[in-house]
Design an enzyme around this catalytic site. Sequence first.
Site, PDB file in Angstrom:
ATOM      1  N   ASP A  12       0.921  -1.281   0.084  1.00  0.00           N
ATOM      2  CA  ASP A  12       0.192  -0.195   0.052  1.00  0.00           C
ATOM      3  C   ASP A  12       1.017   1.290   0.010  1.00  0.00           C
ATOM      4  O   ASP A  12       0.526   2.346   0.815  1.00  0.00           O
ATOM      5  CB  ASP A  12      -0.982   0.139   1.133  1.00  0.00           C
ATOM      6  CG  ASP A  12      -1.781  -1.266   1.372  1.00  0.00           C
ATOM      7  OD1 ASP A  12      -2.326  -1.758   0.303  1.00  0.00           O
ATOM      8  OD2 ASP A  12      -1.745  -1.682   2.334  1.00  0.00           O
ATOM      9  N   GLY A  14       1.332   2.908  -2.877  1.00  0.00           N
ATOM     10  CA  GLY A  14       1.179   3.588  -3.875  1.00  0.00           C
ATOM     11  C   GLY A  14       2.042   3.309  -5.074  1.00  0.00           C
ATOM     12  O   GLY A  14       2.147   3.922  -6.213  1.00  0.00           O
ATOM     13  N   LYS A  15       2.304   1.884  -5.230  1.00  0.00           N
ATOM     14  CA  LYS A  15       2.800   1.557  -6.393  1.00  0.00           C
ATOM     15  C   LYS A  15       2.291   1.603  -7.843  1.00  0.00           C
ATOM     16  O   LYS A  15       2.810   1.690  -8.608  1.00  0.00           O
ATOM     17  CB  LYS A  15       3.386  -0.075  -6.350  1.00  0.00           C
ATOM     18  CG  LYS A  15       4.266  -0.197  -5.005  1.00  0.00           C
ATOM     19  CD  LYS A  15       4.467  -1.890  -4.899  1.00  0.00           C
ATOM     20  CE  LYS A  15       3.390  -2.735  -4.464  1.00  0.00           C
ATOM     21  NZ  LYS A  15       2.790  -2.370  -2.948  1.00  0.00           N
ATOM     22  N   GLY A  39      -4.118  -5.147  -3.718  1.00  0.00           N
ATOM     23  CA  GLY A  39      -5.084  -3.940  -4.281  1.00  0.00           C
ATOM     24  C   GLY A  39      -4.138  -2.827  -4.760  1.00  0.00           C
ATOM     25  O   GLY A  39      -3.281  -2.313  -3.946  1.00  0.00           O
ATOM     26  N   HIS A  40      -4.617  -2.524  -6.001  1.00  0.00           N
ATOM     27  CA  HIS A  40      -3.967  -1.201  -6.463  1.00  0.00           C
ATOM     28  C   HIS A  40      -5.023  -0.191  -6.837  1.00  0.00           C
ATOM     29  O   HIS A  40      -6.123  -0.784  -7.706  1.00  0.00           O
ATOM     30  CB  HIS A  40      -2.844  -1.605  -7.318  1.00  0.00           C
ATOM     31  CG  HIS A  40      -3.070  -2.662  -8.317  1.00  0.00           C
ATOM     32  ND1 HIS A  40      -2.453  -3.661  -7.765  1.00  0.00           N
ATOM     33  CD2 HIS A  40      -3.473  -2.752  -9.685  1.00  0.00           C
ATOM     34  CE1 HIS A  40      -2.817  -4.570  -8.920  1.00  0.00           C
ATOM     35  NE2 HIS A  40      -3.378  -4.030  -9.852  1.00  0.00           N
ATOM     36  N   THR A  41      -4.775   1.079  -6.776  1.00  0.00           N
ATOM     37  CA  THR A  41      -6.067   1.910  -6.850  1.00  0.00           C
ATOM     38  C   THR A  41      -5.512   2.881  -8.097  1.00  0.00           C
ATOM     39  O   THR A  41      -4.193   3.356  -7.719  1.00  0.00           O
ATOM     40  CB  THR A  41      -6.345   2.898  -5.958  1.00  0.00           C
ATOM     41  OG1 THR A  41      -6.880   2.064  -4.839  1.00  0.00           O
ATOM     42  CG2 THR A  41      -7.265   3.694  -6.257  1.00  0.00           C
ATOM     43  N   THR A 127      -5.719 -11.694   3.455  1.00  0.00           N
ATOM     44  CA  THR A 127      -6.641 -11.352   2.929  1.00  0.00           C
ATOM     45  C   THR A 127      -7.721 -12.320   2.544  1.00  0.00           C
ATOM     46  O   THR A 127      -8.869 -11.887   1.849  1.00  0.00           O
ATOM     47  CB  THR A 127      -6.191 -10.509   1.393  1.00  0.00           C
ATOM     48  OG1 THR A 127      -5.682 -11.647   0.949  1.00  0.00           O
ATOM     49  CG2 THR A 127      -5.197  -9.419   1.820  1.00  0.00           C
ATOM     50  N   ARG A 141       4.104 -29.724  -4.812  1.00  0.00           N
ATOM     51  CA  ARG A 141       4.085 -30.136  -6.256  1.00  0.00           C
ATOM     52  C   ARG A 141       2.767 -30.818  -6.449  1.00  0.00           C
ATOM     53  O   ARG A 141       2.814 -31.896  -7.032  1.00  0.00           O
ATOM     54  CB  ARG A 141       5.344 -31.039  -6.340  1.00  0.00           C
ATOM     55  CG  ARG A 141       6.520 -30.392  -6.541  1.00  0.00           C
ATOM     56  CD  ARG A 141       7.799 -31.102  -5.977  1.00  0.00           C
ATOM     57  NE  ARG A 141       7.624 -31.783  -4.661  1.00  0.00           N
ATOM     58  CZ  ARG A 141       8.864 -32.375  -4.322  1.00  0.00           C
ATOM     59  NH1 ARG A 141       9.970 -32.405  -4.741  1.00  0.00           N
ATOM     60  NH2 ARG A 141       8.655 -32.514  -2.815  1.00  0.00           N
ATOM     61  N   GLN A 230       2.202  -6.212  -2.700  1.00  0.00           N
ATOM     62  CA  GLN A 230       2.690  -6.155  -1.406  1.00  0.00           C
ATOM     63  C   GLN A 230       4.027  -5.213  -1.181  1.00  0.00           C
ATOM     64  O   GLN A 230       4.335  -4.469  -2.014  1.00  0.00           O
ATOM     65  CB  GLN A 230       2.825  -7.537  -0.907  1.00  0.00           C
ATOM     66  CG  GLN A 230       1.544  -8.139  -0.748  1.00  0.00           C
ATOM     67  CD  GLN A 230       1.125  -9.029  -1.958  1.00  0.00           C
ATOM     68  OE1 GLN A 230       2.043  -9.750  -2.554  1.00  0.00           O
ATOM     69  NE2 GLN A 230      -0.171  -8.914  -2.310  1.00  0.00           N
ATOM     70  N   VAL A 325      -8.594  -4.244  -0.708  1.00  0.00           N
ATOM     71  CA  VAL A 325      -9.136  -5.590  -1.061  1.00  0.00           C
ATOM     72  C   VAL A 325     -10.298  -5.666   0.017  1.00  0.00           C
ATOM     73  O   VAL A 325     -11.416  -6.097  -0.161  1.00  0.00           O
ATOM     74  CB  VAL A 325      -8.150  -6.569  -1.100  1.00  0.00           C
ATOM     75  CG1 VAL A 325      -8.738  -7.965  -1.034  1.00  0.00           C
ATOM     76  CG2 VAL A 325      -7.111  -6.368  -2.434  1.00  0.00           C
ATOM     77  N   GLY A 327     -11.077  -3.476   2.881  1.00  0.00           N
ATOM     78  CA  GLY A 327     -11.729  -2.569   3.449  1.00  0.00           C
ATOM     79  C   GLY A 327     -11.365  -2.272   4.924  1.00  0.00           C
ATOM     80  O   GLY A 327     -11.955  -1.464   5.533  1.00  0.00           O
ATOM     81  N   VAL A 357       3.011  12.595   0.534  1.00  0.00           N
ATOM     82  CA  VAL A 357       3.817  13.787   1.152  1.00  0.00           C
ATOM     83  C   VAL A 357       2.577  14.843   1.664  1.00  0.00           C
ATOM     84  O   VAL A 357       2.664  15.357   2.510  1.00  0.00           O
ATOM     85  CB  VAL A 357       4.827  14.486   0.446  1.00  0.00           C
ATOM     86  CG1 VAL A 357       5.210  15.827   0.866  1.00  0.00           C
ATOM     87  CG2 VAL A 357       5.852  13.346   0.162  1.00  0.00           C
ATOM     88  N   GLY A 443      -0.621  13.745  -4.174  1.00  0.00           N
ATOM     89  CA  GLY A 443      -1.922  13.484  -4.436  1.00  0.00           C
ATOM     90  C   GLY A 443      -2.080  12.151  -5.083  1.00  0.00           C
ATOM     91  O   GLY A 443      -1.390  11.580  -5.530  1.00  0.00           O
TER      92      GLY A 443
HETATM   93  P1  IMP Z   1      -2.183 -12.934   2.299  1.00  0.00           P
HETATM   94  O1  IMP Z   1      -1.173 -12.316   1.080  1.00  0.00           O
HETATM   95  O2  IMP Z   1      -3.623 -12.890   1.908  1.00  0.00           O
HETATM   96  O3  IMP Z   1      -1.830 -14.326   2.684  1.00  0.00           O
HETATM   97  O4  IMP Z   1      -1.784 -12.169   3.586  1.00  0.00           O
HETATM   98  C1  IMP Z   1      -0.645 -12.168   4.188  1.00  0.00           C
HETATM   99  C2  IMP Z   1      -0.369 -10.863   4.866  1.00  0.00           C
HETATM  100  O5  IMP Z   1       0.003 -10.042   3.848  1.00  0.00           O
HETATM  101  C3  IMP Z   1      -1.486 -10.419   5.526  1.00  0.00           C
HETATM  102  O6  IMP Z   1      -0.747  -9.404   6.685  1.00  0.00           O
HETATM  103  C4  IMP Z   1      -2.073  -9.054   4.549  1.00  0.00           C
HETATM  104  O7  IMP Z   1      -2.794  -8.240   5.377  1.00  0.00           O
HETATM  105  C5  IMP Z   1      -0.853  -8.755   3.928  1.00  0.00           C
HETATM  106  N1  IMP Z   1      -1.108  -8.120   2.434  1.00  0.00           N
HETATM  107  C6  IMP Z   1      -1.441  -9.214   1.476  1.00  0.00           C
HETATM  108  N2  IMP Z   1      -1.648  -8.365   0.171  1.00  0.00           N
HETATM  109  C7  IMP Z   1      -1.521  -7.081   0.760  1.00  0.00           C
HETATM  110  C8  IMP Z   1      -1.615  -5.863   0.026  1.00  0.00           C
HETATM  111  O8  IMP Z   1      -1.903  -5.702  -1.224  1.00  0.00           O
HETATM  112  N3  IMP Z   1      -1.155  -4.681   0.735  1.00  0.00           N
HETATM  113  C9  IMP Z   1      -0.976  -4.793   2.222  1.00  0.00           C
HETATM  114  N4  IMP Z   1      -0.930  -5.722   2.798  1.00  0.00           N
HETATM  115  C10 IMP Z   1      -1.255  -7.059   2.100  1.00  0.00           C
END
Ligand code: IMP
Length: 457
Positions: A12, A14-15, A39-41, A127, A141, A230, A325, A327, A357, A443
Amino acid sequence: MTVTIVGSQLGDEGKGGVVDLYGDAADVVVRYQGGDNAGHTVVEGGETYKLSLVPSGAVRGKIGVLGNGCVINPRTLFEEIDSLRERGLDPDIRVAERAHVILPFHRVLDSIEEDVKSEDDQEVGTTGRGIGPTYEDKAGRRGVRIGDLLEPDVLRERLEYVVPQKRALVEDVYGLDPDDLEYPNAFDVDALHEEFSEYGRRLESMAVNAGQFLTEARADGKNVMLEGAQGTLLDIDHGNYPYVTSSNPTAGGACVGSGLAPGVVGDGEVIGIVKAYLSRVGSGPMPTELGGVVGDTPGYDEQGEGEHEELATYIREAGDEYGTVTGRPRRVGWLDMPMLRHAARASGFTGLAVNHVDTLAGLEEVKVGHTYTLDGEECRTVPATTEQWERCEATFRTFDGWPEQDWGAVAEAGYEALDENARVYLEYISDELDTPIYAIGIGPGREQSIVLDEPEY
Ligand code: IMP
């Protein structure tokens, strides 16, 4: 050369926005790990796109590749593609034949395991998308790959092997009835075969041998951008295990997960994305945490608890810190420099993009966890075990805050128009990491950025 985008913190950062910002010069944008947990916005032309699987470059008409390091839920993939089509876009997505498939039982197992762990407060806070169980099957495997969906006989063979094992796991280990769970037919070979061979038919025109596809694209002169999901501290090797995701967001993952050679990725640019503060969804230590969504903030008790909460809430609201993803409200903290040093070392950043910033504007002062104290010793980077990291107390540096500005005007005028205090803060980050800042996010929109440099392809 390639350009790789890596989250330097806990996701999160802001990639998606940075991929979008530098996307003009790219012809192909590749995701190399993760799945629909990310999740990317992306904000483009006033429209907001919330994506979890489709690479964000696809919003700008690039070829989007889901590399072999990804785990793919075809339900999500086609929902996203269809909804982008409804909004007038025609995303060109290719999917690695070697990528693994998230099957419905993976989601079920993700949630069962989290429930069991939560009885002892050990849940990861996943998630719930089935990411861990799918990577487990990959390593064990016994996974199903995209290429298997294209061949119904192979798919049946794979399912006939793996599904009875999962049924037994649910029945014998967890004492549950696999036919009486939230997902209908998640453990039914025939139903799975029917649904997933249909996805296979749809995937036929999209499936590629990713490494070969990307190598040929590069030989044709196409620019390739690799987009990590991530962040570094969620990396299964370099993150704070076990509070991690099950793949490698760090730059090494970009070669393994795309099929491009390490020399290719390593020869290119690696841009570390930094949020000007810190946020976290899910469990795990956070030495610079503000407020008490989970736990206290060690080493930072000169302010009252109430003030922490207020500040955390202020930043959470100003930065819209709610999971894309799930909320979920995110935990919030000050920037953590030991974490950034660790990230810069693990991925070898050639440039930085510092986002949000503007979110901190209006605060009287802004703090940074400059170092940690671990068992009485100064520590400049993240220790290797989570138990040690939990014992770290942050030593803070305080910076004068900066005011709200007309961010549109600042973006237009450039770096010198940014308030001096913000520049001091940014230069501190750059100096500590010995890495130049390429872009500053002020922004959510692509145009609300100060671009100091462009990565070279
Ligand atoms: P998983 O990837 O759903 O197995 O979650 C493992 C950990 O990664 C948890 O702490 C999630 O909240 C975190 N996580 C997974 N995807 C994201 C993301 O896109 N942004 C921030 N945290 C994430």
